[in-house]
Design a protein around this motif. Structure first.
Motif, PDB file in Angstrom:
ATOM      1  N   LEU A  32       0.824  -1.209   0.000  1.00  0.00           N
ATOM      2  CA  LEU A  32       0.000   0.000   0.000  1.00  0.00           C
ATOM      3  C   LEU A  32       0.853   1.252   0.000  1.00  0.00           C
ATOM      4  O   LEU A  32       0.620   2.204  -0.755  1.00  0.00           O
ATOM      5  N   THR A  40      -6.978   2.899  -2.577  1.00  0.00           N
ATOM      6  CA  THR A  40      -7.481   3.239  -1.249  1.00  0.00           C
ATOM      7  C   THR A  40      -6.873   4.569  -0.833  1.00  0.00           C
ATOM      8  O   THR A  40      -5.745   4.892  -1.236  1.00  0.00           O
ATOM      9  N   ARG A  43      -3.159   4.702   3.006  1.00  0.00           N
ATOM     10  CA  ARG A  43      -1.943   4.015   2.576  1.00  0.00           C
ATOM     11  C   ARG A  43      -0.836   4.073   3.619  1.00  0.00           C
ATOM     12  O   ARG A  43       0.065   3.221   3.608  1.00  0.00           O
ATOM     13  N   ALA A  48      -3.135   2.303   8.154  1.00  0.00           N
ATOM     14  CA  ALA A  48      -3.620   1.106   7.459  1.00  0.00           C
ATOM     15  C   ALA A  48      -3.563  -0.137   8.338  1.00  0.00           C
ATOM     16  O   ALA A  48      -4.364  -1.060   8.154  1.00  0.00           O
ATOM     17  N   HIS A  52      -7.182  -1.281   7.782  1.00  0.00           N
ATOM     18  CA  HIS A  52      -7.233  -2.395   6.841  1.00  0.00           C
ATOM     19  C   HIS A  52      -6.953  -3.752   7.497  1.00  0.00           C
ATOM     20  O   HIS A  52      -7.747  -4.685   7.354  1.00  0.00           O
ATOM     21  N   SER A  56     -10.008  -6.139   9.010  1.00  0.00           N
ATOM     22  CA  SER A  56     -10.240  -7.373   8.247  1.00  0.00           C
ATOM     23  C   SER A  56     -10.216  -8.599   9.152  1.00  0.00           C
ATOM     24  O   SER A  56     -11.079  -9.479   9.065  1.00  0.00           O
ATOM     25  N   PHE A  80      -9.006  -5.876   0.788  1.00  0.00           N
ATOM     26  CA  PHE A  80      -9.366  -6.043   2.186  1.00  0.00           C
ATOM     27  C   PHE A  80     -10.872  -6.233   2.321  1.00  0.00           C
ATOM     28  O   PHE A  80     -11.632  -5.469   1.703  1.00  0.00           O
TER      29      PHE A  80
END
Length: 245
Positions: A32, A40, A43, A48, A52, A56, A80
Motif C-alpha cells: 500500500l 485506497t 496508505r 492502514a 485495513h 479485516s 481487504f
C-alpha cells in the motif's frame, strides 16, 4: 515503523496466526505504502494497520470464517478483507472478486509481494462469476453496497449453510428492514449483527451475518447492475412501514 510492527505482532498473537503471518501482513502494508496508485485513500502504515489489517481480521472471531475453506471477497478493492484473511487462513482458498482491472492488478501484486499462494483474483462482477455459484462457504463484503444489495450478490454464490459477512458502520433500521425482506426472497436469514471494535477509534462498527438456509431461486443472479438499479426488499419494507403507522 516500530509501533506498526508492534501492532502487527499483537494482531498475530490475538488471532493465533501462523508464524509467517507477521512478515506477510507487513508486506501488505508495504504494498500500500509503496504504490501511490493503490486503490485506497488509507496508505500510511500507521493508519492502514488498523483500518485495513485489524478491521479485516476481526471476522476471525466468527467460527464460520475461521473454519472456512472457500471464501469470496466481493468488490475486493485494494484487497481487504480478502488478503489479510488469506494470510490468516493459509489452508483456505480466497477468491477476491473485483470487476475493475486496475484494482485487480494491485491485488495480484500485493498478494505476490506477501507470498500468498491461496489467492485467486477474479476479474468479474459477482453476478457474472459462474464458477463461484453455489460453492462458497463464506462471502465477505466491506464498503461495497447497501446490505440488501450485498445479500443479492452473495446468495447465489453461497452453498447452503454458508454465510455472508458484511462490514458496516452505524446501524440503519431502514437498511436492515430492506435487507431482511431481500434475504427472505434469496434463501437467506439474518443470523447476527455483531458489534466489533477492531482498533481504537473504530466506533459503531458491526459485522452483519446472514446464513443461507434454503436454495436461492433460479431467477438469481439477475443480470449485472439490476441489484442496485431495482433493489429487492424495498417495496416490502415500505409496505411494512405503512402497516405500522
Amino acid at each position: 515503523m516500530a509501533a506498526v510492527d508492534d501492532v502487527i505482532a499483537d494482531l498475530v498473537a490475538e488471532h493465533g496466526l501462523p508464524a509467517a503471518a507477521r512478515a506477510q501482513l507487513g508486506a501488505l502494508l508495504a504494498a500500500l505504502a509503496d504504490d501511490e496508485h493503490a486503490p485506497t485513500t488509507v496508505r500510511d502504515p500507521r493508519d492502514a494497520v488498523g483500518v485495513h489489517l485489524a478491521d479485516s481480521l476481526v471476522a476471525l472471531a466468527l467460527s464460520d470464517v475461521s473454519d472456512a475453506r472457500m471464501i469470496a471477497d466481493l468488490g475486493a478493492g485494494a484487497g481487504f478483507p480478502g488478503l489479510p484473511l488469506a494470510v490468516a487462513l493459509p489452508e483456505a482458498n480466497i477468491a477476491l472478486v473485483e470487476s475493475i482491472a486496475r484494482k485487480c492488478g494491485f491485488i495480484a501484486a500485493a498478494a505476490a509481494s506477501a507470498g500468498l499462494t491461496n489467492v485467486d483474483v477474479v476479474a468479474e462482477r459477482a453476478e457474472a462469476w459462474a464458477d463461484g455459484m453455489g460453492r462458497i462457504d463464506v462471502v465477505t463484503a466491506r464498503a461495497l453496497a447497501p446490505l440488501g444489495v450485498i445479500a443479492e450478490y452473495a446468495a447465489p454464490l453461497l452453498r447452503e449453510g454458508g454465510v455472508l459477512v458484511a462490514w458496516k458502520g452505524r446501524r440503519d433500521a431502514d437498511e436492515e428492514r430492506i435487507a431482511a425482506a431481500a434475504a427472505n426472497q434469496l434463501g437467506l436469514a439474518v443470523e447476527e449483527v455483531r458489534p466489533v471494535a477492531p482498533y481504537k477509534g473504530a466506533d459503531h462498527r458491526h459485522l452483519h451475518v446472514l446464513r443461507k438456509i434454503a436454495p436461492t431461486p433460479d431467477r438469481f443472479p439477475r443480470r449485472p447492475g439490476m441489484a442496485r438499479k431495482r433493489p429487492l426488499g424495498a417495496d416490502a419494507a415500505s409496505s411494512s412501514d405503512r402497516r405500522q403507522r
